[in-house]
Design a protein around this motif. Sequence first.
Motif: not given
Length: 419
Positions: A41-42, A49-51, A108-110
């Motif tokens: 994910l990160a 992060c393309n959720v 931010k993927a984080q």
Amino acid sequence: MTYHVTVIGGGPSGLMAAIAAAEQGASVLLLEKGKKLGTKLAISGGGRCNVTNRLPEEEVIKHIPGNGKFLYSPFSVFNNYDIIEFFERLGVGLKEEDHGRMFPVSNKAQDVVQSLLRYLDELSVEIRKQTKVEAIQYGDDFHTIHLTDGSSVHTKSIIIATGGKAVPHTGSTGDGYKWAKTAGHSITTLFPTEVPLLSNDSFIKDKKLQGVSLRDVGVSVLNKKGKTIVTHQMDMLFTHFGISGPAVLRCSQYAVKEFMKGHKPVPIEIDVSPDLSMQQLTDIYQVKKQENPKKTWRNTVKGIVPERMIDYLLEKNEISADQTNAHLSKEAFHAFMHDLKHFRVLVHDSQPMEKAFVTGGGVSIKEVVPNTLQSKQMHHLYFCGEILDIHGYTGGYNITSALVTGHVAGMNAAWEGMS
């Protein structure tokens, strides 16, 4: 103690499965062999992060060419819109970008990973990192997970969320396949998808087009009879080893499937003007040519593709750089036009699985109950995410599949584990 549910694998699917199981009130253990959770994910979406993707369900499933139809059942329980709501509930604001791709507002993927870790903590999920599974012993009343440190875990339900074999530095090394086989499952042939393609063509070998990128072109994979299997209209890139970029990645699985049938090399055709027919394009340049007899042909076509590609096409068709339109032969003109619509690259292989973004193949979906993700071969066993024989294009589709199957597997594993 015997846990209600144990999830093996701390990627997107495993995290979602652990959360969904704990939300039902189950005691949940999450095992991850790496130092961190949510590694994939990160790094997804270039670290943003393309959720998920907010296109209509039909469209999302269309973008999952590897058994996407299997997802209709899980989607009826939890879908891409539920994913958006889920993250917003956790305080992660999302925004929509091109083609329905959803990203955190913060870029931010984080933030996505942290929101999941906080929620796991709130739900009192027990997490053990740097914990490797040696083997699984399936039993009648409970299953026993043997760890490499010699200890073991007793659990009612197991969810295997160990991913595929692509992007191995995130921990996806195919561990789960053997535990699926122990339970009586068959694994379909594994192959790389969303992967750059290799070519031995002389212009590739000589690096004539290395680094040249083409915008919004039609890229097609042809079968051995020269018929089009699939076309994607997006950007692409010539590299020192072959071709890459979004359009090529999308086409790659179709080329790989041809290789697997023994068809090599596979022709890839590039159309630099996909919105115009051959006739329309020819007519436009015929007029330009006639109106500017003293202008060089090179300057007449300037701008249709990057200059390095124009120079290569001039060389290929034996047209000198200072050739004027008045002196351009009919044959050379038509050959050049043909190359703009049907430029061919012969690809003979793809980069290896380690360089692929997604794994094709996996636990056969025929052996998994679609609306619960439960194994048909073994009681109290569930699968979710990329270990399943489901694969989509990049653009939030694989993560959608991982989160949806994770949620459904977690929920059902909890109900069964607590019953």
